[in-house]
Design a protein around this motif. Sequence first.
Motif, PDB file in Angstrom:
ATOM      1  N   HIS A  45       0.821  -1.221   0.000  1.00 41.37           N
ATOM      2  CA  HIS A  45       0.000   0.000   0.000  1.00 41.37           C
ATOM      3  C   HIS A  45       0.854   1.269   0.000  1.00 41.37           C
ATOM      4  O   HIS A  45       0.386   2.326  -0.409  1.00 41.37           O
ATOM      5  CB  HIS A  45      -0.987   0.006   1.177  1.00 41.37           C
ATOM      6  CG  HIS A  45      -0.371   0.278   2.512  1.00 41.37           C
ATOM      7  ND1 HIS A  45       0.345  -0.679   3.206  1.00 41.37           N
ATOM      8  CD2 HIS A  45      -0.343   1.391   3.264  1.00 41.37           C
ATOM      9  CE1 HIS A  45       0.773  -0.161   4.349  1.00 41.37           C
ATOM     10  NE2 HIS A  45       0.368   1.093   4.406  1.00 41.37           N
ATOM     11  N   LYS A  48       3.234   1.226  -3.743  1.00 38.69           N
ATOM     12  CA  LYS A  48       2.444   1.561  -4.932  1.00 38.69           C
ATOM     13  C   LYS A  48       2.509   3.056  -5.267  1.00 38.69           C
ATOM     14  O   LYS A  48       2.577   3.426  -6.436  1.00 38.69           O
ATOM     15  CB  LYS A  48       0.991   1.139  -4.708  1.00 38.69           C
ATOM     16  CG  LYS A  48       0.077   1.447  -5.856  1.00 38.69           C
ATOM     17  CD  LYS A  48      -1.318   0.920  -5.590  1.00 38.69           C
ATOM     18  CE  LYS A  48      -2.233   1.202  -6.769  1.00 38.69           C
ATOM     19  NZ  LYS A  48      -3.587   0.667  -6.540  1.00 38.69           N
ATOM     20  N   TYR A  49       2.498   3.907  -4.249  1.00 37.87           N
ATOM     21  CA  TYR A  49       2.469   5.346  -4.497  1.00 37.87           C
ATOM     22  C   TYR A  49       3.807   6.041  -4.249  1.00 37.87           C
ATOM     23  O   TYR A  49       4.089   7.062  -4.864  1.00 37.87           O
ATOM     24  CB  TYR A  49       1.366   6.001  -3.660  1.00 37.87           C
ATOM     25  CG  TYR A  49       0.005   5.473  -4.047  1.00 37.87           C
ATOM     26  CD1 TYR A  49      -0.538   5.757  -5.298  1.00 37.87           C
ATOM     27  CD2 TYR A  49      -0.708   4.649  -3.202  1.00 37.87           C
ATOM     28  CE1 TYR A  49      -1.767   5.252  -5.679  1.00 37.87           C
ATOM     29  CE2 TYR A  49      -1.944   4.143  -3.570  1.00 37.87           C
ATOM     30  CZ  TYR A  49      -2.463   4.448  -4.809  1.00 37.87           C
ATOM     31  OH  TYR A  49      -3.681   3.947  -5.184  1.00 37.87           O
ATOM     32  N   PRO A 150      -0.667  14.387  -3.557  1.00 39.77           N
ATOM     33  CA  PRO A 150      -0.885  12.943  -3.679  1.00 39.77           C
ATOM     34  C   PRO A 150      -1.193  12.522  -5.114  1.00 39.77           C
ATOM     35  O   PRO A 150      -1.701  13.316  -5.910  1.00 39.77           O
ATOM     36  CB  PRO A 150      -2.086  12.687  -2.759  1.00 39.77           C
ATOM     37  CG  PRO A 150      -2.799  13.994  -2.689  1.00 39.77           C
ATOM     38  CD  PRO A 150      -1.737  15.051  -2.806  1.00 39.77           C
ATOM     39  N   ASP A 151      -0.882  11.292  -5.412  1.00 39.30           N
ATOM     40  CA  ASP A 151      -1.199  10.708  -6.710  1.00 39.30           C
ATOM     41  C   ASP A 151      -2.717  10.714  -6.895  1.00 39.30           C
ATOM     42  O   ASP A 151      -3.458  10.346  -5.979  1.00 39.30           O
ATOM     43  CB  ASP A 151      -0.664   9.271  -6.745  1.00 39.30           C
ATOM     44  CG  ASP A 151      -0.729   8.647  -8.112  1.00 39.30           C
ATOM     45  OD1 ASP A 151      -1.813   8.654  -8.750  1.00 39.30           O
ATOM     46  OD2 ASP A 151       0.303   8.110  -8.556  1.00 39.30           O
ATOM     47  N   GLU A 153      -4.506   8.741  -8.390  1.00 35.02           N
ATOM     48  CA  GLU A 153      -5.033   7.381  -8.258  1.00 35.02           C
ATOM     49  C   GLU A 153      -5.221   6.981  -6.794  1.00 35.02           C
ATOM     50  O   GLU A 153      -5.932   6.031  -6.506  1.00 35.02           O
ATOM     51  CB  GLU A 153      -4.097   6.384  -8.946  1.00 35.02           C
ATOM     52  CG  GLU A 153      -3.872   6.642 -10.420  1.00 35.02           C
ATOM     53  CD  GLU A 153      -5.151   6.562 -11.239  1.00 35.02           C
ATOM     54  OE1 GLU A 153      -5.976   5.654 -10.966  1.00 35.02           O
ATOM     55  OE2 GLU A 153      -5.334   7.398 -12.137  1.00 35.02           O
ATOM     56  N   ASN A 154      -4.598   7.695  -5.887  1.00 36.04           N
ATOM     57  CA  ASN A 154      -4.706   7.397  -4.464  1.00 36.04           C
ATOM     58  C   ASN A 154      -5.889   8.174  -3.888  1.00 36.04           C
ATOM     59  O   ASN A 154      -5.734   9.132  -3.130  1.00 36.04           O
ATOM     60  CB  ASN A 154      -3.398   7.761  -3.750  1.00 36.04           C
ATOM     61  CG  ASN A 154      -3.336   7.232  -2.343  1.00 36.04           C
ATOM     62  OD1 ASN A 154      -4.323   6.782  -1.782  1.00 36.04           O
ATOM     63  ND2 ASN A 154      -2.163   7.306  -1.758  1.00 36.04           N
ATOM     64  N   SER A 157      -6.159   8.900  -0.146  1.00 35.94           N
ATOM     65  CA  SER A 157      -5.299   9.984   0.317  1.00 35.94           C
ATOM     66  C   SER A 157      -5.899  11.342  -0.036  1.00 35.94           C
ATOM     67  O   SER A 157      -5.923  12.256   0.792  1.00 35.94           O
ATOM     68  CB  SER A 157      -3.904   9.840  -0.298  1.00 35.94           C
ATOM     69  OG  SER A 157      -3.052  10.854   0.172  1.00 35.94           O
ATOM     70  N   LYS A 177       4.238  10.888 -11.570  1.00 36.85           N
ATOM     71  CA  LYS A 177       2.808  10.662 -11.312  1.00 36.85           C
ATOM     72  C   LYS A 177       2.005  11.853 -11.803  1.00 36.85           C
ATOM     73  O   LYS A 177       2.556  12.909 -12.084  1.00 36.85           O
ATOM     74  CB  LYS A 177       2.563  10.485  -9.806  1.00 36.85           C
ATOM     75  CG  LYS A 177       2.868  11.736  -8.987  1.00 36.85           C
ATOM     76  CD  LYS A 177       2.704  11.490  -7.494  1.00 36.85           C
ATOM     77  CE  LYS A 177       3.141  12.728  -6.702  1.00 36.85           C
ATOM     78  NZ  LYS A 177       3.083  12.484  -5.254  1.00 36.85           N
TER      79      LYS A 177
END
Length: 190
Positions: A45, A48-49, A150-151, A153-154, A157, A177
Motif C-alpha cells: 500500500h 504503490k504510491y 498525492p497521486d 489514483e490514491n 489519500s 505521477k
Amino acid sequence: MSARPASDGEAGPPPVPRLPEPWSVRVASGDADVELVHRWMIQPHVEKYWQQAWTPRQWRDEFDRQLAGAHSLPCLVAHDGVDIAYIEVYRVARDGLADYVPHEPHDLGVHIAIGDRDRTGRGLGRALLAALADGLLAAEPECDRVVAEPDRENTASVIAFRVAGFVQGREVALPDKTAVVMTYERRGPR
C-alpha cells in the motif's frame, strides 16, 4: 521530486512540525529508523504510491542527503508513543513542484506514508494530516500555506487531505505521477 538549490535566501531548512498530544514527531535518523522506514516502504500500500522500496542502505543515504541540505526533512510521527508514519517536510520553493504551483519562499510541502496497513482506513491519517498542517504553520510563523501532491489514483489519500481541511486544486503531470495539488492555508493571524 528533485531538490533545487537554496536560492530564495529567506527561508531556512524545513522545521519539525509542532504536534499536539497524542501525536509526537522526531527527525528520522539511525539504524532503527532506517529499518522501520525500509519495512514500511516495501509494504504494497506504500510502495504503490511512493515507489521507493529501497534497501536500508539507500534509506540511510537518503536520510543523510536530506539532513545535510535545506530542501527536505525526514521525520517519524508517533501516535500514543507508537510510530505510525514517515513524513518528509519540504520547502516548496526548493522542490520541483515549484514549477507547477504558486508559492512563497516560506511555503512548506509534506509527503506522508502510514506504514502499517492495519492503521489505515480508521481516520488516523485524516487526524494526522490536520494536526500536521497546523503543526507546520505553528513551527514556521512566516509560512501561510502547506501543500501536498498525492497521486490522483490514491483516492483515499486525496479524500483524507480534503477531510483534514486541505483544498483540492488542479491536477499536475509530474515526472513520476499525475498529482492532485492540495493546499492548506493559514487561517487567521500569525
